[in-house]
Scaffold this motif. Structure first.
Motif, PDB file in Angstrom:
ATOM      1  N   LEU A  65      -0.716   8.133  -8.906  1.00 17.33           N
ATOM      2  CA  LEU A  65      -1.001   6.712  -8.637  1.00 17.33           C
ATOM      3  C   LEU A  65      -1.392   6.544  -7.167  1.00 17.33           C
ATOM      4  CD1 LEU A  65       2.145   5.278 -10.473  1.00 17.33           C
ATOM      5  CD2 LEU A  65      -0.164   5.621 -11.410  1.00 17.33           C
ATOM      6  N   GLY A  66      -2.486   5.837  -6.915  1.00 18.29           N
ATOM      7  CA  GLY A  66      -3.000   5.725  -5.545  1.00 18.29           C
ATOM      8  C   GLY A  66      -3.483   7.093  -5.090  1.00 18.29           C
ATOM      9  N   CYS A  67      -4.297   7.740  -5.950  1.00 18.11           N
ATOM     10  CA  CYS A  67      -4.606   9.179  -5.787  1.00 18.11           C
ATOM     11  C   CYS A  67      -5.548   9.466  -4.621  1.00 18.11           C
ATOM     12  CB  CYS A  67      -5.173   9.746  -7.078  1.00 18.11           C
ATOM     13  SG  CYS A  67      -6.771   9.018  -7.499  1.00 18.11           S
ATOM     14  N   CYS A  77       3.183   9.682  -6.847  1.00 12.38           N
ATOM     15  CA  CYS A  77       2.641   8.576  -6.060  1.00 12.38           C
ATOM     16  C   CYS A  77       2.932   8.905  -4.601  1.00 12.38           C
ATOM     17  CB  CYS A  77       3.317   7.263  -6.462  1.00 12.38           C
ATOM     18  SG  CYS A  77       2.689   5.839  -5.540  1.00 12.38           S
ATOM     19  N   PHE A  78       1.881   9.255  -3.851  1.00 10.81           N
ATOM     20  CA  PHE A  78       2.083   9.697  -2.464  1.00 10.81           C
ATOM     21  C   PHE A  78       1.330   8.816  -1.481  1.00 10.81           C
ATOM     22  CE2 PHE A  78       4.658  13.495  -2.118  1.00 10.81           C
ATOM     23  CZ  PHE A  78       4.970  13.661  -3.461  1.00 10.81           C
ATOM     24  N   MET A  79       2.043   8.419  -0.443  1.00  7.35           N
ATOM     25  CA  MET A  79       1.502   7.598   0.647  1.00  7.35           C
ATOM     26  C   MET A  79       0.932   6.276   0.129  1.00  7.35           C
ATOM     27  SD  MET A  79      -0.250  10.265   3.297  1.00  7.35           S
ATOM     28  CE  MET A  79      -0.660  11.654   2.283  1.00  7.35           C
ATOM     29  N   GLY A 113      -7.888   1.312 -10.972  1.00  7.87           N
ATOM     30  CA  GLY A 113      -6.835   0.450 -11.527  1.00  7.87           C
ATOM     31  C   GLY A 113      -5.797   0.126 -10.474  1.00  7.87           C
ATOM     32  N   ASP A 114      -5.069  -0.961 -10.724  1.00  8.24           N
ATOM     33  CA  ASP A 114      -3.991  -1.392  -9.844  1.00  8.24           C
ATOM     34  C   ASP A 114      -2.683  -0.847 -10.415  1.00  8.24           C
ATOM     35  OD1 ASP A 114      -2.021  -2.723  -8.453  1.00  8.24           O
ATOM     36  OD2 ASP A 114      -3.003  -4.682  -8.540  1.00  8.24           O
ATOM     37  N   MET A 115      -2.017   0.003  -9.639  1.00  6.15           N
ATOM     38  CA  MET A 115      -0.807   0.655 -10.168  1.00  6.15           C
ATOM     39  C   MET A 115       0.315  -0.352 -10.457  1.00  6.15           C
ATOM     40  SD  MET A 115       0.298   2.670  -6.749  1.00  6.15           S
ATOM     41  CE  MET A 115       0.874   1.823  -5.279  1.00  6.15           C
ATOM     42  N   LEU A 116       0.188  -1.562  -9.959  1.00  4.45           N
ATOM     43  CA  LEU A 116       1.199  -2.588 -10.250  1.00  4.45           C
ATOM     44  C   LEU A 116       0.950  -3.272 -11.587  1.00  4.45           C
ATOM     45  CD1 LEU A 116       1.049  -2.547  -6.923  1.00  4.45           C
ATOM     46  CD2 LEU A 116       2.454  -4.562  -7.184  1.00  4.45           C
ATOM     47  N   VAL A 144      -5.366   7.519 -10.582  1.00  4.82           N
ATOM     48  CA  VAL A 144      -5.553   6.059 -10.608  1.00  4.82           C
ATOM     49  C   VAL A 144      -5.603   5.569  -9.166  1.00  4.82           C
ATOM     50  CG1 VAL A 144      -4.549   3.847 -11.311  1.00  4.82           C
ATOM     51  CG2 VAL A 144      -4.230   5.884 -12.764  1.00  4.82           C
ATOM     52  N   ASP A 145      -6.599   4.767  -8.860  1.00  2.90           N
ATOM     53  CA  ASP A 145      -6.657   4.191  -7.509  1.00  2.90           C
ATOM     54  C   ASP A 145      -7.398   2.862  -7.594  1.00  2.90           C
ATOM     55  OD1 ASP A 145      -6.225   5.637  -4.492  1.00  2.90           O
ATOM     56  OD2 ASP A 145      -7.456   3.817  -4.542  1.00  2.90           O
ATOM     57  N   ILE A 146      -7.033   1.985  -6.678  1.00  6.87           N
ATOM     58  CA  ILE A 146      -7.641   0.649  -6.667  1.00  6.87           C
ATOM     59  C   ILE A 146      -8.995   0.668  -5.966  1.00  6.87           C
ATOM     60  CG2 ILE A 146      -6.695  -0.228  -4.466  1.00  6.87           C
ATOM     61  CD1 ILE A 146      -5.672  -2.660  -6.189  1.00  6.87           C
TER      62      ILE A 146
HETATM   63  C1  LIG Z   1      -2.780   6.299   2.161  1.00  6.32           C
HETATM   64  S1  LIG Z   1      -3.757   6.584   0.777  1.00  6.32           S
HETATM   65  C2  LIG Z   1      -2.995   8.000   0.019  1.00  6.32           C
HETATM   66  C3  LIG Z   1      -3.911   8.740  -0.911  1.00  6.32           C
HETATM   67  C4  LIG Z   1      -3.284   9.919  -1.672  1.00  6.32           C
HETATM   68  N1  LIG Z   1      -2.169   9.522  -2.507  1.00  6.32           N
HETATM   69  C5  LIG Z   1      -2.868  11.056  -0.780  1.00  6.32           C
HETATM   70  O1  LIG Z   1      -1.693  11.480  -0.893  1.00  6.32           O
HETATM   71  O2  LIG Z   1      -3.682  11.552   0.000  1.00  6.32           O
HETATM   72  C6  LIG Z   1      -3.191   5.258  -0.273  1.00  6.32           C
HETATM   73  C7  LIG Z   1      -4.007   5.105  -1.509  1.00  6.32           C
HETATM   74  O3  LIG Z   1      -3.393   4.150  -2.376  1.00  6.32           O
HETATM   75  C8  LIG Z   1      -4.399   3.330  -2.929  1.00  6.32           C
HETATM   76  N2  LIG Z   1      -3.767   2.069  -3.365  1.00  6.32           N
HETATM   77  C9  LIG Z   1      -3.202   1.115  -2.598  1.00  6.32           C
HETATM   78  N3  LIG Z   1      -2.716   0.116  -3.363  1.00  6.32           N
HETATM   79  C10 LIG Z   1      -2.950   0.464  -4.648  1.00  6.32           C
HETATM   80  C11 LIG Z   1      -2.691  -0.151  -5.910  1.00  6.32           C
HETATM   81  N4  LIG Z   1      -2.058  -1.316  -5.967  1.00  6.32           N
HETATM   82  N5  LIG Z   1      -3.061   0.501  -7.021  1.00  6.32           N
HETATM   83  C12 LIG Z   1      -3.715   1.687  -6.956  1.00  6.32           C
HETATM   84  N6  LIG Z   1      -4.011   2.309  -5.792  1.00  6.32           N
HETATM   85  C13 LIG Z   1      -3.629   1.714  -4.659  1.00  6.32           C
HETATM   86  C14 LIG Z   1      -5.399   3.187  -1.809  1.00  6.32           C
HETATM   87  O4  LIG Z   1      -6.676   2.797  -2.277  1.00  6.32           O
HETATM   88  C15 LIG Z   1      -5.400   4.586  -1.211  1.00  6.32           C
HETATM   89  O5  LIG Z   1      -6.327   5.442  -1.830  1.00  6.32           O
END
Ligand SMILES: C[S@@+](CC[C@H](N)C(=O)[O-])C[C@H]1O[C@@H](n2cnc3c(N)ncnc32)[C@H](O)[C@@H]1O
Length: 335
Positions: free
Chosen positions: A164-166, A234-236, A215-218, A187-189
Motif C-alpha cells: 500500500l502506497g507502493c 505499507c512503507f513510508m 487507489g486510496d488505501m483508506l 496500490v498508490d494514489i
Molecule cells: C514516501 S512514499 C513511499 C513509497 C514506497 N512505499 C517506498 O517504500 O519507497 C509514500 C507513498 O504513499 C503514497 N500515498 C500517500 N497517501 C496514500 C493513500 N491514501 N493511498 C495510497 N497511496 C498513498 C504516495 O503517493 C507515495 O507514493
C-alpha cells in the motif's frame, strides 16, 4: 543602520545560506550520477565530466563549487576529489533529494501554506515521482535490513503480496525476486509514480506477476485478487492513515478488504519526542516541518501501538530502527 562592513562577520548567515545552496547541489549530483562517478573514479575533472555527460561545463563546475563550499568535495580549479565527509553525504543524498526535488514546491510556498485561509482543498504541491525515487533509496538503509528480518521470520509460503502506497514499486520487485512463485499488487494514489513503477517492473521481467492499481488505501473495496493476499506491506506511507480515529477505521477496513492476510508489516518514520530543536538528526526536521505544513498528523511510535488492537490486529513485534526519523516496523497479524 546596518552597513556592508558587517558582512564579513555574518558567518552564521553564510553557513546557513551556503548549506541551502549545497543541498540542491547534493540532490543534483546524486540524480545525475556524479556522486557515484566520483566515488568510483576517486577524482574527476569537472569540465571532462560535463562534456562526456552532455552537461554545461560552467554550470557543472558551479554545482561542484557548491559541494566544495559545504565540505563534500575538495575543488582545485576543475579537479574534484572526495573529502572525508563525502561518504556520509553520498549515503544520505536521497534525503536531500526528498527535500529539494520532491518537496521543494511545498517549502517554496511556505508563506502561503501558513495562512489558515489558504489551507483548503489541494493547497500544496509536491513531486510524487521525485519522492518515490528518493524513497526507493532511503528504504535501502532505513528499512530494508529490518524488513528482510521480518520477512525471513514468516512461517508460511508467500503466495501474494500487496504493498500500500507502493511508490516506485521497488519493494514488490524485491519481494517477487525472493519468492519466485508469488504475485504482487501495488496500490498508490499517485498515478505518476505507478507509471514509472510499471515500467521498472516490466524491465525487471516481472510484468506478468506484478500489477499496479491507482487507489486510496483508506478507501479500498474488496476485489477477488485481494482475497489471495497473505502478506500486506505499507512503507513510508502509514502516517497517511492518521489521525487516530481514521487510522483505526482504515486498519479495520484493510482487515476486511484483505481477508486472508497472515502478516501485515507497517514501516514508517514516527514523530520525535522531546528532542531539542538544535539536536535533530538529518531528515527529522524536514520530515516533521514538511508534514506540519501539509497539515498531516504524524503519530509517535506509542500512538501507533495504541491503534492496532482496536482495529483487529495483534502487534507481534516492533523493530525500533531509529535511523534518521524514528523509523519503526510493526509486525502484525489478525486477532
Ligand atoms: C514516501 S512514499 C513511499 C513509497 C514506497 N512505499 C517506498 O517504500 O519507497 C509514500 C507513498 O504513499 C503514497 N500515498 C500517500 N497517501 C496514500 C493513500 N491514501 N493511498 C495510497 N497511496 C498513498 C504516495 O503517493 C507515495 O507514493
Amino acid at each position: 543602520m546596518t552597513t556592508s562592513m558587517d558582512a564579513a562577520g555574518w558567518t552564521t548567515a553564510a553557513r546557513i545560506y551556503n548549506s541551502a545552496v549545497a543541498s540542491w547541489a547534493i540532490a543534483a549530483a546524486w540524480e545525475i550520477g556524479a556522486l557515484d562517478e566520483l566515488e568510483a573514479a576517486g577524482v574527476l575533472d569537472s569540465d571532462d565530466y560535463a562534456l562526456s555527460n552532455g552537461l554545461n561545463p560552467p554550470a557543472t563546475l558551479a554545482m561542484f563549487r557548491a559541494l566544495s563550499s559545504a565540505g563534500v568535495v575538495h575543488r582545485d580549479g576543475t579537479k574534484i576529489t572526495p573529502t572525508d565527509s563525502f561518504q556520509e553525504l553520498r549515503q544520505t543524498a536521497s534525503l536531500f533529494h526528498w527535500l529539494v526535488r520532491g518537496s521543494a514546491e511545498l517549502f517554496r510556498q511556505m508563506p502561503s501554506v501558513l495562512r489558515e485561509e489558504n489551507r483548503v482543498g489541494d493547497f500544496y504541491r509536491r513531486d510524487p515521482a521525485a519522492i518515490a525515487r528518493a524513497c526507493k533509496d532511503i528504504s535501502t538503509f532505513c528499512y530494508d535490513p529490518w524488513f528482510w528480518r521480518a520477512m525471513d521470520g514468516l512461517d508460511f509460503d508467500v503466495r501474494a503480496v500487496a504493498d500500500l502506497g507502493c511508490g516506485s514499486g521497488e519493494r514488490l520487485v524485491q519481494i517477487l525476486r525472493r519468492y519466485p512463485a508469488a504475485r504482487g499488487i501495488g496500490v498508490d494514489i499517485a498515478a505518476e509514480s505507478l507509471a514509472v513503477a510499471a515500467q521498472d517492473a516490466a524491465a525487471a521481467g516481472l510484468a506478468d506477476r506484478l500489477t499496479f492499481t491507482v487507489g486510496d488505501m483508506l478507501e479500498l473495496a474488496p476485489r477477488p485478487e485481494y482475497a489471495e493476499v497473505d502478506v500486506l506491506t505499507c512503507f513510508m506511507a502509514g502516517h497517511d492513515f492518521w489521525p487516530r480515529e481514521q487510522a483505526v477505521r482504515a486498519l479495520a477496513r484493510l482487515r476486511e478488504v484483505f481477508p486472508n492476510v497472515r502478516r501485515f508489516l507497517i514501516g514508517d518514520a514516527t514523530r520525535s519526542v522531546d528532542v531539542p530543536d538544535t539536536e535533530l538528526r538529518v531528515f527529522t526536521l524536514g520530515f516533521e516541518v514538511g508534514h506540519d505544513l501539509m497539515g498531516d498528523f504524524l503519530p509517535t511510535a506509542r500512538d501507533w501501538e495504541s491503534v492496532f488492537e482496536p482495529a483487529g490486529w495483534r502487534l507481534r513485534h516492533t523493530h525500533r530502527i531509529d535511523m534518521v526519523a524514528n523509523e519503526v516496523i510493526f509486525e502484525l497479524d489478525r486477532i
